[in-house]
Every structure is written in C-alpha cells, then in structure tokens.
Design a protein around this motif. Sequence first.
Motif, short mmCIF file in Angstrom:
data_model
loop_
_atom_site.label_atom_id
_atom_site.label_comp_id
_atom_site.label_asym_id
_atom_site.label_seq_id
_atom_site.Cartn_x
_atom_site.Cartn_y
_atom_site.Cartn_z
N VAL A 1 1.99 -1.18 -4.01
CA VAL A 1 1.33 -1.05 -2.72
C VAL A 1 0.89 0.40 -2.54
O VAL A 1 1.72 1.30 -2.51
CB VAL A 1 2.26 -1.47 -1.56
N THR B 1 -2.83 -1.89 0.10
CA THR B 1 -3.01 -3.11 -0.68
C THR B 1 -2.25 -3.00 -1.99
O THR B 1 -1.94 -1.90 -2.46
CB THR B 1 -4.50 -3.38 -0.95
N LEU B 2 -1.96 -4.13 -2.58
CA LEU B 2 -1.28 -4.18 -3.88
C LEU B 2 -2.33 -4.03 -4.96
O LEU B 2 -3.25 -4.86 -5.07
CB LEU B 2 -0.54 -5.52 -4.02
N ASN C 1 -10.54 -10.24 5.35
CA ASN C 1 -9.36 -9.90 4.55
C ASN C 1 -9.73 -9.22 3.23
O ASN C 1 -8.97 -9.26 2.26
CB ASN C 1 -8.53 -11.16 4.27
N GLN D 1 -7.59 -7.88 0.15
CA GLN D 1 -6.38 -7.18 0.58
C GLN D 1 -5.20 -8.01 0.11
O GLN D 1 -5.02 -9.15 0.52
CB GLN D 1 -6.34 -7.04 2.11
N ARG D 2 -4.42 -7.43 -0.78
CA ARG D 2 -3.31 -8.16 -1.41
C ARG D 2 -2.00 -7.64 -0.85
O ARG D 2 -1.72 -6.45 -0.89
CB ARG D 2 -3.37 -7.99 -2.92
N THR D 3 -1.18 -8.55 -0.36
CA THR D 3 0.11 -8.18 0.19
C THR D 3 1.20 -8.51 -0.81
O THR D 3 1.12 -9.50 -1.55
CB THR D 3 0.38 -8.92 1.50
N LEU E 1 8.59 -7.89 1.65
CA LEU E 1 8.27 -6.91 2.67
C LEU E 1 8.97 -5.58 2.40
O LEU E 1 8.65 -4.57 3.02
CB LEU E 1 8.68 -7.43 4.05
#
Length: 259
Positions: free
Chosen positions: A78, A113-114, A150, A219-221, A225
């Motif tokens: 991230v 982002t990842l 996104n 956008q990569r999550t 978390l």
Amino acid sequence: ERPVPPLAPPSEEMGTALMSIKIALDRVVSRVDADENTQLREFTCVLHHSYYRLKRLNDHLAVAFGGQRELLPSETRVEDLKTLCRDLCDTVNCVVRKDISLVFQAEEGSFLTLMDADGIEALLLNLISNSIAHMPSGGTISMALTRQGNRFVIALRDTGSGIDPAKLSGLAARELTDTTDGIGLGLPFAKHIARQHGGTIIIDATPGQGASMRVSLPQRTPDSLNTPVVRYQGKDMTNILTELSTVLDRSVYDKKFMH
C-alpha cells in the motif's frame, strides 16, 4: 530493404555480463577523484550510459520473453500514488535537459493503493521518455493525477512533435515482441505493467500537436486492514537512469548519480 531480424530472448549470460560490467565500473568510479582525471570521468560517463541502455533493453526483453505473469503478492504494498508521481517528477526535472520541464498537479484527497511502486515508476518513466524523444526543441510535459470513481487516472500531455498515426494505430494490439515498426519496446512494456495492475493506457498523438497519454489504474485495497502504508521513497536512481537512458545526456551518468 533487408527484413528486420526478430529480437532474440535475453540470456542469463547477458545478465551476468551486465552485472560484471556494473561492478567493475563502480570500482573504477570509486577511485576517480572529483577534481582530477577529467578525461577518465568522461570515459566512465560514456560507459555508464551504455551500460544503462543495455540494461534497459535486457530488462524489457526479459519481460517480453518471460511470459505475461501476474504480480506476486510480495511485490505489492500500500503506497501513495500521489507522492510517487510528485517525487518522480521532481527527480526527473533534475536530470533532463534544461529546455524541458515536467509539471505535476493532483486532486486533493487520498491516493493510497496496493501497487508495485517500482513497476508504476518504470511505466511512467517509459511514457516520459517517449515524450522527451519527440521534443527535440524542448517544451513541457504535464502530469495530472485525478480520481474517477474507483479508478485513478494519470494523464500526461506534452508539447512535442507527436507520433506518426501509422505507428500509433497498431499500438493497441501490439505486444512486447513486436518492434519492427521502430517504436521499440518502451510503450508495449508500459502497457504490460498497466495490465498487470488491472489498468489500461490510451495514447492520442497528432503530428505537430504533441501527445496525450492516459493511464487508468484501479484503486486496490489490501485484504487486511492492518497492512501498513509505505510512503513512496525512491531508494536510488536505478529506474530513472535505466528507463530514461535513451533520452538523457551522458553527462548525467556521473559519479554523483550512481548511488
């Protein structure tokens, strides 16, 4: 005219030879005094410049003939795309010709982002290199980072000479191993990196009116978390010295940029 022979895949011997050249060059440079041996410093600049041009070609060929693999989880973290773009523009401005300027602007908000930061950096550098190559008399390259739903969009626009439509028309279907039309591996290489990230690249260029390039990335999550956020920091100049090697002056490849 004789047909252009197909490019051969890179060999392990080539990679080993390049590594040996770099080690030897680093040892020579470490013994060159900053104020003396002016001619020797000039020679090492030429050798370093040639090394990075060969490294760029070998790296691109390695991707071209290595298959279209997906990114490994260990290669992605991230990171802040806005910081990456801004810092990259600042660094490029320090090494390109003085008659060329790279201007960056971005929307407010988070662009976490990842991603594989080195890969995205290489992608952008290849697009910047293409712009510089088509700006023989200088000009401006603008980079704008925006959010569309996104997805993150990086739009580059230059004031260069544009690209021949005949060459541009086939780019959408071109693969890395197709270099017979003179464009080379840079743009297909950038397209490959974008595809690895689930993104796309759209290029529009008219002769005499510059080029417009849009990189769209999702956008990569992260799955967790608790995944730490890493602030992008260019560890060294390797990507810049490699991907811009076809458009940078050899004087850039001096001792001060080698580490």
